[in-house]
Design a protein around this motif. Structure first.
Motif, PDB file in Angstrom:
ATOM      1  N   GLN A  18      69.905  48.615  74.004  1.00 28.26           N
ATOM      2  CA  GLN A  18      69.945  47.666  72.890  1.00 28.26           C
ATOM      3  C   GLN A  18      70.341  46.270  73.353  1.00 28.26           C
ATOM      4  O   GLN A  18      69.871  45.270  72.800  1.00 28.26           O
ATOM      5  CB  GLN A  18      70.924  48.162  71.818  1.00 28.26           C
ATOM      6  N   GLN A  19      71.162  46.177  74.383  1.00 23.60           N
ATOM      7  CA  GLN A  19      71.661  44.881  74.831  1.00 23.60           C
ATOM      8  C   GLN A  19      70.816  44.263  75.945  1.00 23.60           C
ATOM      9  O   GLN A  19      71.104  43.153  76.394  1.00 23.60           O
ATOM     10  CB  GLN A  19      73.117  45.014  75.287  1.00 23.60           C
ATOM     11  N   HIS A  20      69.789  44.970  76.381  1.00 18.61           N
ATOM     12  CA  HIS A  20      68.923  44.446  77.441  1.00 18.61           C
ATOM     13  C   HIS A  20      67.449  44.559  77.057  1.00 18.61           C
ATOM     14  O   HIS A  20      66.588  44.782  77.905  1.00 18.61           O
ATOM     15  CB  HIS A  20      69.175  45.192  78.761  1.00 18.61           C
ATOM     16  N   LEU A  21      67.159  44.381  75.779  1.00 17.68           N
ATOM     17  CA  LEU A  21      65.781  44.532  75.315  1.00 17.68           C
ATOM     18  C   LEU A  21      64.836  43.533  75.974  1.00 17.68           C
ATOM     19  O   LEU A  21      63.639  43.792  76.085  1.00 17.68           O
ATOM     20  CB  LEU A  21      65.721  44.380  73.790  1.00 17.68           C
ATOM     21  N   ALA A  22      65.358  42.392  76.399  1.00 18.16           N
ATOM     22  CA  ALA A  22      64.499  41.384  77.020  1.00 18.16           C
ATOM     23  C   ALA A  22      64.201  41.690  78.483  1.00 18.16           C
ATOM     24  O   ALA A  22      63.340  41.048  79.083  1.00 18.16           O
ATOM     25  CB  ALA A  22      65.156  40.001  76.917  1.00 18.16           C
ATOM     26  N   GLU A  63      61.942  47.182  66.050  1.00 14.28           N
ATOM     27  CA  GLU A  63      62.923  47.084  64.965  1.00 14.28           C
ATOM     28  C   GLU A  63      63.752  45.810  65.095  1.00 14.28           C
ATOM     29  O   GLU A  63      64.033  45.126  64.103  1.00 14.28           O
ATOM     30  CB  GLU A  63      63.844  48.300  64.979  1.00 14.28           C
ATOM     31  N   THR A  64      64.140  45.490  66.321  1.00 18.03           N
ATOM     32  CA  THR A  64      64.938  44.285  66.532  1.00 18.03           C
ATOM     33  C   THR A  64      64.104  43.036  66.297  1.00 18.03           C
ATOM     34  O   THR A  64      64.595  42.046  65.740  1.00 18.03           O
ATOM     35  CB  THR A  64      65.533  44.284  67.951  1.00 18.03           C
ATOM     36  N   ALA A  65      62.834  43.062  66.690  1.00 20.78           N
ATOM     37  CA  ALA A  65      61.945  41.938  66.398  1.00 20.78           C
ATOM     38  C   ALA A  65      61.834  41.727  64.890  1.00 20.78           C
ATOM     39  O   ALA A  65      61.880  40.590  64.401  1.00 20.78           O
ATOM     40  CB  ALA A  65      60.564  42.185  67.006  1.00 20.78           C
ATOM     41  N   ALA A  66      61.702  42.818  64.141  1.00 24.60           N
ATOM     42  CA  ALA A  66      61.628  42.717  62.681  1.00 24.60           C
ATOM     43  C   ALA A  66      62.912  42.125  62.113  1.00 24.60           C
ATOM     44  O   ALA A  66      62.884  41.295  61.189  1.00 24.60           O
ATOM     45  CB  ALA A  66      61.364  44.097  62.081  1.00 24.60           C
ATOM     46  N   PHE A  67      64.030  42.545  62.654  1.00 29.35           N
ATOM     47  CA  PHE A  67      65.339  42.012  62.259  1.00 29.35           C
ATOM     48  C   PHE A  67      65.384  40.497  62.462  1.00 29.35           C
ATOM     49  O   PHE A  67      65.760  39.738  61.565  1.00 29.35           O
ATOM     50  CB  PHE A  67      66.393  42.729  63.102  1.00 29.35           C
ATOM     51  N   LEU A  68      64.953  40.039  63.634  1.00 28.58           N
ATOM     52  CA  LEU A  68      65.004  38.607  63.939  1.00 28.58           C
ATOM     53  C   LEU A  68      63.981  37.819  63.125  1.00 28.58           C
ATOM     54  O   LEU A  68      64.257  36.697  62.690  1.00 28.58           O
ATOM     55  CB  LEU A  68      64.768  38.390  65.434  1.00 28.58           C
ATOM     56  N   LEU A  69      62.809  38.377  62.912  1.00 31.15           N
ATOM     57  CA  LEU A  69      61.794  37.695  62.104  1.00 31.15           C
ATOM     58  C   LEU A  69      62.254  37.540  60.660  1.00 31.15           C
ATOM     59  O   LEU A  69      61.915  36.563  59.990  1.00 31.15           O
ATOM     60  CB  LEU A  69      60.477  38.471  62.150  1.00 31.15           C
ATOM     61  N   SER A  70      63.026  38.500  60.177  1.00 34.95           N
ATOM     62  CA  SER A  70      63.483  38.470  58.788  1.00 34.95           C
ATOM     63  C   SER A  70      64.653  37.522  58.575  1.00 34.95           C
ATOM     64  O   SER A  70      64.766  36.904  57.521  1.00 34.95           O
ATOM     65  CB  SER A  70      63.906  39.872  58.341  1.00 34.95           C
ATOM     66  N   LEU A  71      65.522  37.419  59.571  1.00 38.22           N
ATOM     67  CA  LEU A  71      66.799  36.743  59.350  1.00 38.22           C
ATOM     68  C   LEU A  71      66.950  35.420  60.085  1.00 38.22           C
ATOM     69  O   LEU A  71      67.960  34.740  59.911  1.00 38.22           O
ATOM     70  CB  LEU A  71      67.946  37.678  59.748  1.00 38.22           C
ATOM     71  N   GLU A  81      59.630  37.385  73.261  1.00 37.89           N
ATOM     72  CA  GLU A  81      60.290  37.394  74.567  1.00 37.89           C
ATOM     73  C   GLU A  81      61.697  37.973  74.482  1.00 37.89           C
ATOM     74  O   GLU A  81      62.154  38.647  75.414  1.00 37.89           O
ATOM     75  CB  GLU A  81      60.329  35.972  75.128  1.00 37.89           C
ATOM     76  N   LEU A  82      62.386  37.729  73.378  1.00 37.66           N
ATOM     77  CA  LEU A  82      63.748  38.238  73.220  1.00 37.66           C
ATOM     78  C   LEU A  82      63.795  39.763  73.205  1.00 37.66           C
ATOM     79  O   LEU A  82      64.824  40.359  73.526  1.00 37.66           O
ATOM     80  CB  LEU A  82      64.369  37.695  71.929  1.00 37.66           C
ATOM     81  N   VAL A  83      62.691  40.392  72.821  1.00 42.21           N
ATOM     82  CA  VAL A  83      62.670  41.854  72.787  1.00 42.21           C
ATOM     83  C   VAL A  83      61.811  42.443  73.904  1.00 42.21           C
ATOM     84  O   VAL A  83      61.458  43.621  73.873  1.00 42.21           O
ATOM     85  CB  VAL A  83      62.209  42.384  71.410  1.00 42.21           C
ATOM     86  N   LEU A 126      72.182  40.589  76.766  1.00 41.16           N
ATOM     87  CA  LEU A 126      72.918  40.314  77.993  1.00 41.16           C
ATOM     88  C   LEU A 126      71.985  39.792  79.083  1.00 41.16           C
ATOM     89  O   LEU A 126      72.375  39.693  80.243  1.00 41.16           O
ATOM     90  CB  LEU A 126      73.661  41.567  78.460  1.00 41.16           C
ATOM     91  N   GLU A 127      70.757  39.466  78.693  1.00 39.90           N
ATOM     92  CA  GLU A 127      69.832  38.782  79.595  1.00 39.90           C
ATOM     93  C   GLU A 127      70.088  37.281  79.426  1.00 39.90           C
ATOM     94  O   GLU A 127      69.718  36.691  78.421  1.00 39.90           O
ATOM     95  CB  GLU A 127      68.384  39.124  79.242  1.00 39.90           C
TER      96      GLU A 127
END
Length: 279
Positions: A18-22, A63-71, A81-83, A126-127
């Protein structure tokens, strides 16, 4: 022995993912991190999650991309790139498979929808990257506060009053926060924070910028979460630097770069870059 240790190790691996998705999340790298063979780790993760390692990582990334796109208002190209996606087509295909629509359509439907109970409650990467920042001037509004208290964003009230009385538009400025103290040293109730604004797309007389900040070399991390997570995030990033990298802290302030307006958006779910001074 394995029965007692394996659940803890798998929890750590899932947190690492979860902390290194990138970054590179190959099975070989995860196995090396866990201290297990690739075959054994794959079996344990599948037992825990009900899915293969590859599908689990893909799901967490989308899921994390959806989270960031929403918020957040981060561009889709940056969210990708973040994911951990470098290819637009691959990202769009994976996103559509899981969410049923394109990233652009999803953002249009869900932008700033705070009811996302099925999605992650935080994003922390953490990237990091290294950035050299020149000395810079800004208009700052100093205050003494507790960085981790939920009233922390009251520090932005003087900036809001200034902007209300000026002709400067929010869209034309960058929002920064300057962290002066370490709460463990100074005491959490005695920390100075500067709510800081800097022009992004306009020029103003130099005398309006009342504070000069020292630049230098910084390690830059990104996160987006409810503000209640801020303390845990700062601890996790600091521990990571000290324990898992060759970086060394140097003297100097650290800076928070807010990618959304903290005055009207409030403290939660702001995409933030944390600039930490390093040697």
């Amino acid at each position: 022995m394995e029965t007692a240790i394996a659940p803890t190790v798998i929890n750590e691996v899932l947190q690492y993912i979860q902390q290194h998705l990138a970054g590179n999340l190959s099975l070989d790298r995860l196995a090396k991190y866990a201290g297990y063979s690739s075959f054994h780790l794959h079996r344990l993760i599948k037992e825990r999650t009900g899915d293969s390692v590859g599908n689990y990582i893909k799901t967490k990334r989308i899921e994390t991309a959806a989270f960031l796109l929403s918020l957040t208002d981060q561009p889709i190209s940056q969210v990708k790139e973040l994911v951990g996606y470098s290819n637009d087509a691959a990202f769009s295909k994976a996103f559509h498979q899981l969410m049923g629509c394109s990233p652009r359509e999803f953002r249009k439907q869900k932008m700033f929808n705070r009811d996302l109970s099925a999605l992650p409650q935080e994003y922390i990467s953490l990237e990091y990257h290294i950035e050299r920042k020149s000395d810079w001037q800004a208009l700052s509004f100093p205050s003494i506060c507790n960085y981790f208290d939920n009233t922390f964003f009251d520090c932005w009230k003087p900036a809001k009053e200034f902007l209300t009385q000026s002709t400067i538009q929010y869209k034309d400025i960058e929002f920064w926060g300057t962290i002066h103290e370490c709460p463990n040293v100074t005491g959490k109730e005695k920390c100075r924070f500067d709510a800081t604004i800097q022009p992004a797309s306009f020029t103003v007389p130099a005398d309006i910028f009342n504070t000069k900040y020292k630049g230098g070399k910084f390690a830059v991390f990104q996160f987006c979460a409810p503000y209640a997570y801020f303390k845990d995030i700062t601890i996790r990033i600091s521990q990571y630097i000290l324990e898992d990298t060759s970086l060394e802290f140097r003297e100097g302030y650290s800076f928070l770069r807010y990618h959304q307006d903290p005055i009207t958006n409030g403290p939660d779910y702001i995409m933030t870059k944390w600039y930490l001074p390093v040697k």
